[in-house]
Write a protein that holds these residues in place. Sequence first.
Motif, PDB file in Angstrom:
ATOM      1  N   VAL A  63       1.379  -0.114 -11.934  1.00 22.49           N
ATOM      2  CA  VAL A  63       0.207   1.391 -12.285  1.00 22.49           C
ATOM      3  C   VAL A  63      -0.489  -0.045 -12.038  1.00 22.49           C
ATOM      4  CG1 VAL A  63      -0.137   2.018 -14.302  1.00 22.49           C
ATOM      5  CG2 VAL A  63       2.433   1.650 -13.752  1.00 22.49           C
ATOM      6  N   ARG A  64      -1.519   0.293 -11.464  1.00 21.37           N
ATOM      7  CA  ARG A  64      -2.747  -0.281 -11.019  1.00 21.37           C
ATOM      8  C   ARG A  64      -3.944   0.599 -10.521  1.00 21.37           C
ATOM      9  NH1 ARG A  64       0.673  -2.865  -6.672  1.00 21.37           N
ATOM     10  NH2 ARG A  64      -0.005  -1.930  -4.534  1.00 21.37           N
ATOM     11  N   ASP A  65      -4.769   0.468 -10.806  1.00 22.96           N
ATOM     12  CA  ASP A  65      -6.109   1.112 -10.428  1.00 22.96           C
ATOM     13  C   ASP A  65      -5.811   1.983  -9.085  1.00 22.96           C
ATOM     14  OD1 ASP A  65      -7.200   0.697 -12.687  1.00 22.96           O
ATOM     15  OD2 ASP A  65      -8.437  -0.662 -12.037  1.00 22.96           O
ATOM     16  N   VAL A  66      -5.265   1.635  -8.126  1.00 14.13           N
ATOM     17  CA  VAL A  66      -4.816   2.712  -7.094  1.00 14.13           C
ATOM     18  C   VAL A  66      -3.220   2.292  -6.763  1.00 14.13           C
ATOM     19  CG1 VAL A  66      -5.694   2.710  -4.300  1.00 14.13           C
ATOM     20  CG2 VAL A  66      -7.566   1.664  -5.722  1.00 14.13           C
ATOM     21  N   PRO A  67      -2.159   2.783  -7.441  1.00 12.13           N
ATOM     22  CA  PRO A  67      -0.911   2.591  -7.098  1.00 12.13           C
ATOM     23  C   PRO A  67      -0.727   2.724  -5.186  1.00 12.13           C
ATOM     24  CG  PRO A  67      -2.471   5.255  -8.068  1.00 12.13           C
ATOM     25  CD  PRO A  67      -3.320   3.942  -7.970  1.00 12.13           C
ATOM     26  N   PRO A  68       0.082   1.947  -5.064  1.00 11.62           N
ATOM     27  CA  PRO A  68       0.344   2.866  -3.737  1.00 11.62           C
ATOM     28  C   PRO A  68       2.040   3.789  -3.427  1.00 11.62           C
ATOM     29  CG  PRO A  68       2.753   1.327  -4.843  1.00 11.62           C
ATOM     30  CD  PRO A  68       0.703   0.984  -5.798  1.00 11.62           C
ATOM     31  N   LEU A  69       1.421   4.579  -2.059  1.00  9.45           N
ATOM     32  CA  LEU A  69       1.883   5.659  -1.977  1.00  9.45           C
ATOM     33  C   LEU A  69       3.069   5.650  -2.455  1.00  9.45           C
ATOM     34  CD1 LEU A  69       1.810   8.344  -1.349  1.00  9.45           C
ATOM     35  CD2 LEU A  69       1.808   7.767   0.913  1.00  9.45           C
ATOM     36  N   LEU A  70       3.945   5.837  -2.811  1.00  9.04           N
ATOM     37  CA  LEU A  70       5.053   6.356  -3.503  1.00  9.04           C
ATOM     38  C   LEU A  70       6.046   7.436  -2.336  1.00  9.04           C
ATOM     39  CD1 LEU A  70       7.922   3.943  -4.117  1.00  9.04           C
ATOM     40  CD2 LEU A  70       7.235   4.676  -6.379  1.00  9.04           C
TER      41      LEU A  70
ATOM     42  N   THR B 133       6.069  11.054  -3.151  1.00 10.68           N
ATOM     43  CA  THR B 133       6.874  12.351  -2.578  1.00 10.68           C
ATOM     44  C   THR B 133       7.526  11.483  -2.705  1.00 10.68           C
ATOM     45  OG1 THR B 133       4.784  12.708  -0.749  1.00 10.68           O
ATOM     46  CG2 THR B 133       6.399  13.607  -0.466  1.00 10.68           C
ATOM     47  N   LEU B 134       8.621  12.839  -3.652  1.00 12.45           N
ATOM     48  CA  LEU B 134       9.956  13.249  -3.301  1.00 12.45           C
ATOM     49  C   LEU B 134      10.982  13.956  -2.750  1.00 12.45           C
ATOM     50  CD1 LEU B 134      12.295  11.838  -5.363  1.00 12.45           C
ATOM     51  CD2 LEU B 134      12.426  13.422  -7.181  1.00 12.45           C
TER      52      LEU B 134
ATOM     53  N   GLN C 260      -1.125  -3.800   3.214  1.00  7.30           N
ATOM     54  CA  GLN C 260      -2.195  -3.518   3.033  1.00  7.30           C
ATOM     55  C   GLN C 260      -2.981  -4.243   5.001  1.00  7.30           C
ATOM     56  OE1 GLN C 260      -3.968  -2.995   0.778  1.00  7.30           O
ATOM     57  NE2 GLN C 260      -2.660  -2.561  -0.646  1.00  7.30           N
ATOM     58  N   ASP C 261      -2.222  -5.278   5.174  1.00  8.27           N
ATOM     59  CA  ASP C 261      -2.667  -5.340   6.321  1.00  8.27           C
ATOM     60  C   ASP C 261      -1.968  -4.168   7.776  1.00  8.27           C
ATOM     61  OD1 ASP C 261      -0.618  -5.928   6.444  1.00  8.27           O
ATOM     62  OD2 ASP C 261      -1.081  -8.412   7.304  1.00  8.27           O
ATOM     63  N   ARG C 262      -1.523  -3.496   7.614  1.00 10.26           N
ATOM     64  CA  ARG C 262      -0.666  -2.098   7.589  1.00 10.26           C
ATOM     65  C   ARG C 262       0.553  -2.547   8.321  1.00 10.26           C
ATOM     66  NH1 ARG C 262      -2.180   1.416   5.051  1.00 10.26           N
ATOM     67  NH2 ARG C 262      -0.949   2.588   6.413  1.00 10.26           N
ATOM     68  N   SER C 263       0.564  -4.057   8.228  1.00 10.49           N
ATOM     69  CA  SER C 263       2.290  -3.917   9.042  1.00 10.49           C
ATOM     70  C   SER C 263       3.131  -4.098   7.834  1.00 10.49           C
ATOM     71  CB  SER C 263       2.294  -5.477   8.737  1.00 10.49           C
ATOM     72  OG  SER C 263       2.214  -6.073   7.351  1.00 10.49           O
ATOM     73  N   VAL C 264       4.891  -3.609   8.278  1.00 11.77           N
ATOM     74  CA  VAL C 264       5.560  -2.756   7.512  1.00 11.77           C
ATOM     75  C   VAL C 264       6.664  -3.625   7.515  1.00 11.77           C
ATOM     76  CG1 VAL C 264       7.039  -0.951   8.330  1.00 11.77           C
ATOM     77  CG2 VAL C 264       5.048  -0.895   8.861  1.00 11.77           C
TER      78      VAL C 264
ATOM     79  N   ALA D  11       1.131  -1.377   0.009  1.00 14.69           N
ATOM     80  CA  ALA D  11      -0.155  -0.135   0.317  1.00 14.69           C
ATOM     81  C   ALA D  11       1.241   1.689  -0.217  1.00 14.69           C
ATOM     82  CB  ALA D  11      -0.292   0.012   1.201  1.00 14.69           C
ATOM     83  N   GLU D  12       1.836   1.350   0.713  1.00 13.53           N
ATOM     84  CA  GLU D  12       3.181   2.379   0.881  1.00 13.53           C
ATOM     85  C   GLU D  12       4.453   1.990   0.346  1.00 13.53           C
ATOM     86  OE1 GLU D  12       2.303   5.827   3.838  1.00 13.53           O
ATOM     87  OE2 GLU D  12       3.769   4.795   3.986  1.00 13.53           O
TER      88      GLU D  12
END
Length: 279
Positions: A157-164, A200-201, A224-228, A104-105
């Motif tokens: 590249v997908r419908d809901v891209p990850p925050l990068l 964000t850069l 997606q489960d918020r684990s890092v 997700a990120e």
Amino acid sequence: MVNLKDLNPDASAEAAYGARLRSAREERGWRQDDLAQRIGYTGRHVSGVETCHKSPTRKFSIAVDVALGFVGTADSFEREWRKIKHGVLLQGFPEYLALEGRAAEIRLFEVGVIPGLLQTREYAQALDDAAADRGVITHEQADERVAFLMARQEALVRDVPPLLIAVLDESCIRRPVGGPDVMKAQLQHLIDFAAQPHTTLQIAPYSVGEHRPFNRSVNLLTLQDRSVVSYVESETQGHLDRELGSVIPMVRAYHHLQNVSLSQTDSVDSIHHHRKGTP
């Protein structure tokens, strides 16, 4: 077709691939023609791969995995092909790639070169061609590496891209790679990247000095489960970590890095400045 040539799996990565292919085939009581029929190749082609007269391809490896029931397993021939084509992947990196594709990120930090996910094809090609010129890899492997990187970028590249989120040491934009035209295009690519709504850069300027918390490549994934998950890489080692006790300090250090780095606006201005100054 029968080929009694002795195989030496220690001779090379391709020899190990061929020897394992023969072993897996013979365990099932198949001749080379039997396997060939199942994967859509000729027995001569199978023989060539087993004896290193032909290099395996991704298509061939996937077909073998399907025939042998190795798809998605530790015995996958496609996985072994990737090791051959892209060099032996550092420990933890294959698992990292699988997680990256559904994160997700994604948070990145890099020193010295633009991180792979932000590289243009020409910039990446210049780096890998240089590695081939040094004899680290072959020119064929250089082309395969670039293709692999482009596929890795496309997977995001997908419908809901990850925050990068990417923080680059100033050395990344100052180090010339591939000549003026390639470098100008790469810097423009960074500017375009920063303009996207999900990115964000930031640039960590040299003036940060000893307050920069990282001295090597760092990747942090929020799933997606918020684990890092963290993945830290040096020239020869890679380490994937899921343990909160060690990942959380990495996240805190990354936040510190962002705090001492230039804002995105100032970072983009800095990139514009360096782009104009590129000969």
